[in-house]
Every structure is written in structure tokens, then in C-alpha cells.
Design a protein around this motif. Structure first.
Motif, PDB file in Angstrom:
ATOM      1  N   ILE A 112       0.977  -1.189   0.036  1.00 34.68           N
ATOM      2  CA  ILE A 112       0.229  -0.048   0.105  1.00 34.68           C
ATOM      3  C   ILE A 112       0.755   1.149   0.012  1.00 34.68           C
ATOM      4  O   ILE A 112       1.907   1.176   0.583  1.00 34.68           O
ATOM      5  CB  ILE A 112      -0.840  -0.009   1.076  1.00 34.68           C
ATOM      6  N   ASP A 113       0.478   2.205  -1.053  1.00 35.95           N
ATOM      7  CA  ASP A 113       1.135   3.399  -0.887  1.00 35.95           C
ATOM      8  C   ASP A 113       0.501   4.354   0.186  1.00 35.95           C
ATOM      9  O   ASP A 113      -0.712   4.504   0.249  1.00 35.95           O
ATOM     10  CB  ASP A 113       1.145   4.282  -2.197  1.00 35.95           C
ATOM     11  N   LEU A 114       1.554   5.231   0.860  1.00 28.00           N
ATOM     12  CA  LEU A 114       0.873   6.067   2.031  1.00 28.00           C
ATOM     13  C   LEU A 114       1.822   7.417   1.552  1.00 28.00           C
ATOM     14  O   LEU A 114       2.567   7.444   0.968  1.00 28.00           O
ATOM     15  CB  LEU A 114       1.395   5.494   3.273  1.00 28.00           C
ATOM     16  N   GLN A 115       1.149   8.573   2.316  1.00 25.56           N
ATOM     17  CA  GLN A 115       1.747   9.807   2.407  1.00 25.56           C
ATOM     18  C   GLN A 115       2.210  10.155   3.452  1.00 25.56           C
ATOM     19  O   GLN A 115       3.444  10.663   3.430  1.00 25.56           O
ATOM     20  CB  GLN A 115       0.351  10.889   2.275  1.00 25.56           C
ATOM     21  N   ALA A 116       2.098   9.542   4.416  1.00 26.07           N
ATOM     22  CA  ALA A 116       2.799   9.758   5.905  1.00 26.07           C
ATOM     23  C   ALA A 116       2.597   8.580   6.805  1.00 26.07           C
ATOM     24  O   ALA A 116       1.675   7.831   6.745  1.00 26.07           O
ATOM     25  CB  ALA A 116       2.607  11.000   6.499  1.00 26.07           C
ATOM     26  N   TYR A 117       3.315   8.312   7.639  1.00 30.24           N
ATOM     27  CA  TYR A 117       3.102   7.389   8.893  1.00 30.24           C
ATOM     28  C   TYR A 117       1.887   7.706   9.984  1.00 30.24           C
ATOM     29  O   TYR A 117       2.154   8.701  10.311  1.00 30.24           O
ATOM     30  CB  TYR A 117       4.321   7.055   9.516  1.00 30.24           C
ATOM     31  N   ASN A 118       0.922   7.148  10.027  1.00 27.49           N
ATOM     32  CA  ASN A 118       0.041   7.173  11.118  1.00 27.49           C
ATOM     33  C   ASN A 118       0.706   6.714  12.262  1.00 27.49           C
ATOM     34  O   ASN A 118       0.565   5.190  12.287  1.00 27.49           O
ATOM     35  CB  ASN A 118      -1.416   6.859  10.561  1.00 27.49           C
ATOM     36  N   ILE A 119       0.963   7.261  13.326  1.00 27.24           N
ATOM     37  CA  ILE A 119       1.551   6.528  14.447  1.00 27.24           C
ATOM     38  C   ILE A 119       0.645   5.668  15.293  1.00 27.24           C
ATOM     39  O   ILE A 119       1.313   4.505  15.324  1.00 27.24           O
ATOM     40  CB  ILE A 119       2.020   7.690  15.281  1.00 27.24           C
ATOM     41  N   ALA A 120      -0.758   5.861  15.413  1.00 28.39           N
ATOM     42  CA  ALA A 120      -1.557   4.927  15.809  1.00 28.39           C
ATOM     43  C   ALA A 120      -1.412   3.838  14.958  1.00 28.39           C
ATOM     44  O   ALA A 120      -1.567   2.584  15.707  1.00 28.39           O
ATOM     45  CB  ALA A 120      -2.607   5.535  16.134  1.00 28.39           C
TER      46      ALA A 120
END
Length: 500
Positions: free
Chosen positions: A355-363
Motif C-alpha cells: 500500500i502506498d501512503l503519504q505519511a506514517y499514522n503513528i497509531a
């Protein structure tokens, strides 16, 4: 069992060779196929059948789940052989699949049953143009061959990060690589290519062909590329360095928060920096929880700038390491060299759920870490799995407008992928592994807040939707469909992430 199989194959071959005609003639397809193909192929082309010397090497794959099944392997020695093989397969109604490195793990290739493998291993070559601005690579040339050959001449180009994969396997799906921040994707380097189409004809295409747009991101659907001419570059920054850190699982929040803030920077990571991390199990260090290894790679220096390492050192890693060298050292530093585990064909299942993401979601990072830890503890067979997080620099990729090629996701910042690895055992284990990979991906998707789920086609599992591989825009899907109908209406090239 392999000895018995080989003896049976030899016995059948011997019988076929010594029966010019008889009631057993229909039991000798090897004789017929060999005779028919030998008249078409160059003298150095080779043909392998199950049980014969060379067949196992030619058909050995990185992932054995849903592997294609071949009755025959043909290794062309010149480009024109590929055209003859495709024409022969068409006349016999046989499916075929081109193979170079054998690392395509997508399950859709398992639909090839009783077909012909066109093994491009002999089509390995690097020819640098007189002006030093382009080079022509044979269709089966592997990444290390390209990197080392160009490097010796003071040149380089974008390849994948693994030494053992081919250029064109990843390149036809776009192709991420260490140098993409400078120059774009592998496919962005293409200048022209020789491609064999579904009718068996070979064409040389470039930017003036309507097919050019499609082969840069969806190329597996349109033909077999027997050679490609790509842009190459003078080596401007021979020095590279890395710093690595090993963390325990309690540092998930601190690590990925720092990557977001100090490296990724909302998609503006410096062009000379890359970051790379993964979860992995090492029971000798922690028998209950995965560890995290994190790399910073910096171009043009002999040691990574402390401005980038200080925040990660402050997280109290278990261990650190660092070294300087050159671009050619990157695969060994990151565990992607020819002798490293990811390049071995060891009879394992290796499936990914990208999966491509824009940023890390910390939770979400915490949640997937805990899920990965729990699953690999509860199912020890999956203990060798990894969870990969790739943070390439992006400037060269984003500089090219999205509508200029079939590669659809230039705006994405991160390439994330659970890699579920295990020894084949049972359908139940296959199901558990796939459920784990998909569950991990789904957590990240839901946390991203995006309506679209972007899946890097070269890492795909195989059950994703076409829009996940090739883009959600209606115009993009319509253009691919129209080109497919024009160049491959009968669907001969519909085994690797098929458009239709």
C-alpha cells in the motif's frame, strides 16, 4: 523423486528419439515440439522439458505459491527467437509467459498451466551508446549486471534495489529504485524498446507510438520486451554512506514520528536521502516481540550527517552501525545483494500486500506492529516474515506529470508492504498468511483516510482490483482498455496483473 522423474523423462526422450513412427508417436510430444521449434530458432537457443537438465533452474521461482506450470521452457539466444516462440505458441494454442529473474510473486501468474516459459536469461547484455547518454539492455539483463557494467564506465541508471531482479520486470510496472529522486522511475528512463506483440511480430517503439504510454507502468499486459534503450548518467556522487539502528518494539511511536518530522517532511525528503526500515523477528535477541531495523542512506558523503542521525540515536537503539562506500554497496548494506536472503530461491512462499501512503499514522504503526507480533508468535511458521517500509526520495518521480505514463501513483510518498514468508505446508496456512497480510494492509488503509487504495503493481498479491494497480481515473482505465483491445484482444498477455 527428482531422480525418478529425471529417469522417466530420459526414458521417454530415448524412446521418442528411436521411434520414427509408431502407435506410440502420440506419446512423444517432446520430439514433435523440439523438431518444430529447432527449425525456427537460432543455433544457441535451448529447449528444456520437465526432468531434463536446466529445466529446474529455468523454472525456479522466488515464491512458490500459485506458480505457473510449464510443459516446456525455451531460452532464446537472440531477440528474433522470441518472435518465433510466440508465433509457435499461437499456432499450437499454448499459453506462454516471459521470465527473467523469476521474482514475480503475484498469484495471477499461476493461471498459466501447461504453457511455454520464455526464459530470457540468455538475452543479457549492456551496450553503451557512443554519446554516453543511453545504453541498450537485453531483455533478461539483471540489475547487478547493469549497475556494475555502467559503473566501470563512469555511468549509472535507475534500477531496482535488489541485485538479483531484472531491469524490465520492475521497469514495466514503473520501477522504484535508489536513484529515483534524481532521475525518476526505471520506466522514466526508457527511450525506445523492441517488443514482441501478441501476433508474434516484433516492433521498435518510442514516444511516437500510442503504446509507449502503456508500457511505462502497465507494460506486462502488452508484449515481451526483448531489449530496451534507456537514459544513463555520469556518476556525480560516487560516495554513499549509511547509518543503521536496531530498536525494540516500544520505540515504534518515536521512530516513525521522527521519520515523519525529520526525514519525510510531507513528501519533501531531501533528494540525497533515503530511509528504509522493517519489522523482523530475532528470537535470540527478543523471543517474544519483533525488532525494527532502520536505515538512513545518504548520497555524496563518506558518513551520514549527524543532523539526520542524532534524533534516532536519542531513541536509545539496541545497536547502531555505520559505514561509507559507494553506490554499488547499497544492496549489501540494505540486505538486497545476490547472496542475501531476499535473493534466494529456497522453495518458500513469499507474498506481499503493498500500500502506498503519504505519511506514517503513528497509531496505525503501533497497531500493525502489535498485530504482526501476535500473529508471528501464534503461527510460528510465519516467524520469518518481514514488514517493509520504503522511503525513497521523490523529486524525480514527481517532476513528471502523472498523465504522461500508465504509472498512476506519482504523488505517493511511501511504499509499505508486509512480506509474509513461510515454507509451503497446507491450504490452511496459505489462508492464514493471506489473511494476515491483508489485515495489516487494511489497518494502514483505514488509518490513511484516503478513499483510494494504491497498490504498487510489482509487489501486488494478486487479488486486488485493476484500479488499485493502474489508477482510479476513468480516462486512465479507458485508455488502457482501448490499447489492450488494439494490441492484445485475445488476452495473450493477461497473466501478470491483467488489465482485463
Amino acid at each position: 523423486m527428482e531422480v525418478v522423474t529425471a529417469l522417466l523423462a530420459w526414458a521417454m526422450s530415448y524412446t521418442c528419439r528411436n521411434l520414427a513412427s509408431s502407435s506410440l508417436g502420440n506419446l512423444c510430444p517432446q520430439r514433435d515440439i523440439t523438431a518444430e521449434l529447432n527449425g525456427r530458432l537460432s543455433p544457441d537457443a535451448e529447449i528444456f522439458f520437465p526432468g531434463s537438465p536446466g529445466y529446474a533452474q529455468a523454472t525456479n521461482r522466488w515464491s512458490v505459491l500459485d506458480a505457473p506450470d510449464f510443459n516446456i521452457v525455451v531460452a532464446p539466444s537472440v531477440e528474433s527467437d522470441v518472435s518465433e516462440i510466440v508465433k509457435y505458441a499461437k499456432s499450437r494454442g499454448m499459453p506462454y509467459l516471459a521470465v527473467n529473474g523469476g521474482h514475480g510473486a503475484i498469484t495471477t501468474v499461476g493461471k498459466v498451466q501447461g504453457g511455454i516459459e520464455i526464459w530470457l536469461d540468455k538475452l543479457s547484455s549492456v551496450e553503451i551508446a557512443a554519446d554516453g547518454k543511453t545504453a541498450t539492455f537485453g531483455g533478461g539483463t539483471l540489475s547487478k549486471t547493469i549497475t556494475d557494467t555502467l559503473w566501470a564506465q563512469g555511468k549509472q541508471t535507475v534500477t531496482g534495489s535488489c541485485e538479483c531482479t531484472s531491469l524490465l520486470g520492475p521497469g514495466l510496472g514503473g520501477g522504484h529504485g535508489f536513484l529515483q529522486g534524481r532521475h525518476g522511475l526505471i520506466s522514466d528512463q526508457f527511450v525506445s524498446m523492441n517488443i514482441v506483440l501478441a501476433n508474434g511480430e516484433s516492433q521498435t517503439i518510442d514516444k511516437d507510438s500510442d503504446l509507449w504510454w502503456a508500457v511505462q507502468g502497465a507494460g506486462h499486459n502488452f508484449g515481451i520486451v526483448t531489449s530496451v534503450t534507456s537514459k544513463i548518467y555520469d556518476i556525480r556522487y560516487p560516495d554513499w554512506a549509511y547509518a543503521s539502528f536496531v530498536f525494540t518494539g516500544d520505540k515504534v511511536e518515536g521512530l516513525y514520528g521522527a521519520i515523519n518530522e525529520y526525514l519525510l517532511r510531507n513528501g519533501t525528503q531531501p533528494v540525497y536521502l533515503l530511509n528504509y526500515s522493517f519489522f523482523f523477528n530475532d528470537p535470540s535477541v527478543d523471543p517474544e516481540k519483533p525488532l525494527i531495523i532502520f536505515f538512513i542512506l545518504q548520497e555524496g558523503v563518506k558518513a551520514v550527517d549527524p543532523a539526520y542521525t542524532e534524533v534516532f540515536n536519542n531513541l536509545a537503539p539496541l545497536t547502531t552501525n555505520a559505514a561509507g562506500g559507494s553506490y554499488t554497496d547499497l544492496p549489501s548494506w540494505t540486505g538486497n545483494s545476490n547472496d542475501a536472503p531476499p535473493c534466494q530461491k529456497s522453495g518458500l512462499v513469499n507474498i506481499r500486500f503493498p500500500i502506498d501512503l503519504q505519511a506514517y499514522n503513528i497509531a496505525a504503526q503501533r497497531k500493525v506492529y502489535d498485530m504482526f507480533a501476535s500473529a508471528t508468535q501464534q503461527i510460528p511458521a510465519l516467524n520469518g516474515s518481514l514488514f517493509l517500509f520504503e522511503g525513497y526520495s521523490l523529486q524525480g518521480v514527481k517532476a513528471i506529470p502523472s498523465d504522461q505514463s500508465a504509472f498512476p501513483f506519482r504523488g505517493d510518498n511511501l511504499l509499505v508492504s508486509p512480506l509474509i514468508t513461510y515454507a509451503p505446508s497446507s491450504p490452511e496456512l496459505d489462508e492464514a498468511a493471506a489473511n494476515l497480510g491483508e489485515s495489516l494492509r487494511q489497518v494502514l488503509y483505514e488509518a490513511s483516510g484516503r478513499k483510494e487504495r494504491h497498490t504498487y503493481v510489482n509487489y501486488a498479491f494478486g487479488d486486488e482490483a485493476v484500479k488499485n494497480w493502474y489508477g482510479y481515473e476513468e480516462w486512465r482505465q479507458a485508455r488502457l482498455k482501448a490499447l489492450k483491445e488494439k494490441y492484445d484482444l485475445s488476452g495473450k498477455f493477461s497473466f501478470y496483473a491483467p488489465i482485463a
